[in-house]
Design a protein around this motif. Structure first.
Motif, PDB file in Angstrom:
ATOM      1  N   ALA A  57       0.906  -1.413  -0.176  1.00  0.00           N
ATOM      2  CA  ALA A  57      -0.534   0.152   0.463  1.00  0.00           C
ATOM      3  C   ALA A  57       0.572   0.945  -0.557  1.00  0.00           C
ATOM      4  N   VAL A  58       0.396   1.792  -0.753  1.00  0.00           N
ATOM      5  CA  VAL A  58       0.752   3.431  -0.819  1.00  0.00           C
ATOM      6  C   VAL A  58       0.332   4.361  -0.959  1.00  0.00           C
ATOM      7  N   ASP A  59       0.551   5.857  -0.283  1.00  0.00           N
ATOM      8  CA  ASP A  59       0.605   6.962   0.023  1.00  0.00           C
ATOM      9  C   ASP A  59       1.205   7.881  -0.243  1.00  0.00           C
ATOM     10  N   ALA A  60       0.639   9.681   0.069  1.00  0.00           N
ATOM     11  CA  ALA A  60       2.152  10.094  -0.337  1.00  0.00           C
ATOM     12  C   ALA A  60       1.544  11.188   0.940  1.00  0.00           C
ATOM     13  N   ASP A  61       0.102  10.625   1.694  1.00  0.00           N
ATOM     14  CA  ASP A  61       0.312  11.779   3.275  1.00  0.00           C
ATOM     15  C   ASP A  61       0.944  10.483   4.336  1.00  0.00           C
ATOM     16  N   PRO A  62       2.186  10.997   5.111  1.00  0.00           N
ATOM     17  CA  PRO A  62       3.098  10.342   6.183  1.00  0.00           C
ATOM     18  C   PRO A  62       1.991  10.106   6.978  1.00  0.00           C
ATOM     19  N   ALA A  63       0.976  10.497   7.217  1.00  0.00           N
ATOM     20  CA  ALA A  63       0.134  10.430   8.886  1.00  0.00           C
ATOM     21  C   ALA A  63      -1.197   9.186   8.173  1.00  0.00           C
ATOM     22  N   MET A  64      -1.383   9.468   7.014  1.00  0.00           N
ATOM     23  CA  MET A  64      -2.493   8.481   6.791  1.00  0.00           C
ATOM     24  C   MET A  64      -1.717   6.707   6.678  1.00  0.00           C
ATOM     25  N   LEU A  65      -0.340   7.072   6.049  1.00  0.00           N
ATOM     26  CA  LEU A  65       0.529   6.140   6.459  1.00  0.00           C
ATOM     27  C   LEU A  65       0.549   5.488   7.537  1.00  0.00           C
ATOM     28  N   GLU A  66       0.729   6.332   8.142  1.00  0.00           N
ATOM     29  CA  GLU A  66       1.160   5.856  10.157  1.00  0.00           C
ATOM     30  C   GLU A  66      -0.397   5.112  10.725  1.00  0.00           C
ATOM     31  N   LEU A  67      -0.685   5.957  10.182  1.00  0.00           N
ATOM     32  CA  LEU A  67      -2.396   5.261  10.697  1.00  0.00           C
ATOM     33  C   LEU A  67      -2.783   3.453   9.816  1.00  0.00           C
ATOM     34  N   ALA A  68      -2.321   3.923   8.982  1.00  0.00           N
ATOM     35  CA  ALA A  68      -2.669   2.236   7.848  1.00  0.00           C
ATOM     36  C   ALA A  68      -1.418   1.744   8.440  1.00  0.00           C
ATOM     37  N   ALA A  69      -0.039   1.084   9.003  1.00  0.00           N
ATOM     38  CA  ALA A  69       0.448   0.611   9.303  1.00  0.00           C
ATOM     39  C   ALA A  69      -0.062   0.459  10.155  1.00  0.00           C
ATOM     40  N   ARG A  70      -0.337   0.569  10.741  1.00  0.00           N
ATOM     41  CA  ARG A  70      -1.172   0.551  12.994  1.00  0.00           C
ATOM     42  C   ARG A  70      -1.709  -0.614  12.582  1.00  0.00           C
ATOM     43  N   ARG A  71      -2.472  -0.263  12.111  1.00  0.00           N
ATOM     44  CA  ARG A  71      -4.125  -0.738  12.445  1.00  0.00           C
ATOM     45  C   ARG A  71      -3.655  -2.095  11.026  1.00  0.00           C
ATOM     46  N   HIS A  72      -2.573  -2.318  10.028  1.00  0.00           N
ATOM     47  CA  HIS A  72      -2.599  -3.314   8.948  1.00  0.00           C
ATOM     48  C   HIS A  72      -0.743  -3.705   9.160  1.00  0.00           C
ATOM     49  N   PRO A  73      -0.282  -4.574   9.744  1.00  0.00           N
ATOM     50  CA  PRO A  73       0.798  -4.796  10.200  1.00  0.00           C
ATOM     51  C   PRO A  73       1.311  -5.753   9.059  1.00  0.00           C
ATOM     52  N   TYR A  74       0.241  -6.224   8.315  1.00  0.00           N
ATOM     53  CA  TYR A  74       0.588  -7.800   7.116  1.00  0.00           C
ATOM     54  C   TYR A  74       0.769  -6.670   6.218  1.00  0.00           C
ATOM     55  N   ALA A  75       0.598  -5.908   5.956  1.00  0.00           N
ATOM     56  CA  ALA A  75       0.859  -5.388   4.621  1.00  0.00           C
ATOM     57  C   ALA A  75       2.188  -4.098   4.571  1.00  0.00           C
ATOM     58  N   THR A  76       2.654  -4.480   3.470  1.00  0.00           N
ATOM     59  CA  THR A  76       3.478  -3.866   3.206  1.00  0.00           C
ATOM     60  C   THR A  76       3.281  -1.907   3.128  1.00  0.00           C
ATOM     61  N   ILE A  77       4.173  -1.194   3.510  1.00  0.00           N
ATOM     62  CA  ILE A  77       3.539   0.624   3.581  1.00  0.00           C
ATOM     63  C   ILE A  77       4.657   0.815   3.278  1.00  0.00           C
ATOM     64  N   ARG A  78       3.718   1.595   2.202  1.00  0.00           N
ATOM     65  CA  ARG A  78       5.240   2.672   1.489  1.00  0.00           C
ATOM     66  C   ARG A  78       5.371   4.306   0.477  1.00  0.00           C
ATOM     67  N   LEU A  79       5.867   5.194   1.308  1.00  0.00           N
ATOM     68  CA  LEU A  79       5.751   6.401   0.799  1.00  0.00           C
ATOM     69  C   LEU A  79       5.506   6.639  -0.145  1.00  0.00           C
ATOM     70  N   ALA A  80       4.917   7.094  -1.656  1.00  0.00           N
ATOM     71  CA  ALA A  80       5.189   7.123  -2.907  1.00  0.00           C
ATOM     72  C   ALA A  80       3.738   7.744  -3.463  1.00  0.00           C
ATOM     73  N   ALA A  81       3.746   8.636  -4.596  1.00  0.00           N
ATOM     74  CA  ALA A  81       2.855   9.162  -5.231  1.00  0.00           C
ATOM     75  C   ALA A  81       3.576   9.264  -6.588  1.00  0.00           C
ATOM     76  N   LEU A  82       2.353   8.454  -7.497  1.00  0.00           N
ATOM     77  CA  LEU A  82       1.947   8.727  -8.501  1.00  0.00           C
ATOM     78  C   LEU A  82       2.102   9.599  -9.397  1.00  0.00           C
ATOM     79  N   PRO A  83       3.046  10.497 -10.300  1.00  0.00           N
ATOM     80  CA  PRO A  83       3.314   9.025 -11.177  1.00  0.00           C
ATOM     81  C   PRO A  83       4.678   8.015 -10.956  1.00  0.00           C
ATOM     82  N   GLU A  84       5.585   8.536  -9.888  1.00  0.00           N
ATOM     83  CA  GLU A  84       6.650   8.102  -9.548  1.00  0.00           C
ATOM     84  C   GLU A  84       6.347   6.821  -8.735  1.00  0.00           C
ATOM     85  N   LEU A  85       6.576   5.578  -8.939  1.00  0.00           N
ATOM     86  CA  LEU A  85       5.859   4.881  -7.829  1.00  0.00           C
ATOM     87  C   LEU A  85       7.523   3.697  -7.409  1.00  0.00           C
ATOM     88  N   PRO A  86       8.317   3.621  -6.582  1.00  0.00           N
ATOM     89  CA  PRO A  86       9.167   2.986  -6.087  1.00  0.00           C
ATOM     90  C   PRO A  86       9.757   1.512  -6.600  1.00  0.00           C
TER      91      PRO A  86
END
Length: 249
Positions: A57-86
């Motif tokens: 899962a990727v998003d450009a907002d660190p606060a959103m990602l922090e919440l997503a990572a805390r709730r879903h530890p089995y997902a890979t969470i990355r900071l990224a935004a279109l149109p450039e994905l790592p």
């Protein structure tokens, strides 16, 4: 309450209505390696994990990602935004983007990047709001206007691409095949006072203007909002979105 938590209580709940059909289009009954692009607080991620998918899962907002990572530890969470994905070429079996394509600065470039990271035979599913049928949020803009508050809404470059015919053309131009768009409608039932609080606290480019006003002006806008929203209190706000699906040949 943080902006991310307000978003999660408000907009994420609104957008969750399309998660089922979005994943049905992306996963096609399988449990793929899925990219949740523009994941926000993780409503798509949660549903995909429940289906047995391996989720990045990727998003450009660190606060959103922090919440997503805390709730879903089995997902890979990355900071990224279109149109450039790592990511490497052809890394994912499926891609789901719930109300993200309408926010990117260049939809054409974003689709090309999604095509790049999707494997041949993989499925893409994207949603976006239909202009003119978004009562749940349009009521805020109407309340701002009724309160006679100067308001210059941000430009919406995606408007030029949002019709089914134009968007299927974009998908084809980016290299996708089997493109199709369907319409999804529902009623967003919500407590009106809570909806006001969550939208205003979440802010964002469209509605941060409300929180910037003096308290008496905020209350004037809120009064108009409650008046305009009252007809929808029992049955909910009518909402409409488009769902596009396509494959990489």
């Amino acid at each position: 309450m943080t902006n991310a938590e307000a978003y999660d209580r408000g907009f994420a709940h609104l957008s969750s209505h399309t998660v089922g059909p979005l994943l049905a289009s992306a996963c096609r009954g399988r449990a793929p390696h899925l990219l949740d692009v523009g994941c926000g607080t993780g409503v798509v991620t949660a549903a995909a994990l429940a289906l047995g998918a391996e989720v990045t899962a990727v998003d450009a907002d660190p606060a959103m990602l922090e919440l997503a990572a805390r709730r879903h530890p089995y997902a890979t969470i990355r900071l990224a935004a279109l149109p450039e994905l790592p990511f490497e070429d052809a890394q994912f079996d499926a891609i789901a983007g719930n109300f993200i394509i309408n926010h990117v600065p260049d939809a054409t470039e974003a689709l090309r990047e999604l095509h790049r990271v999707l494997r041949p035979g993989g499925a893409l599913a994207l949603t976006w709001w239909k202009s003119g049928e978004m009562t749940a949020t349009d009521v805020f803009a109407e309340a701002i206007a009724a309160a006679e508050v100067p308001y210059d809404p941000p430009p919406r470059p995606f408007t030029a691409h949002e019709t089914p015919q134009r968007f299927t053309g974009l998908l084809g131009g980016a290299g996708f095949g089997e493109a199709a768009v369907e319409t999804v409608r529902w009623r967003h039932q919500v407590d009106l006072a809570s909806w006001w609080t969550d939208v205003v606290q979440a802010g964002g480019a469209r509605f941060e203007v409300i929180a910037r006003q003096p308290p008496q002006v905020v209350e004037r806008i809120r009064g108009h909002y409650l008046r305009l929203a009252a007809p929808y209190e029992r049955d909910g706000f009518p909402v409409c979105a488009y769902l596009a699906r396509a494959t990489r040949p």
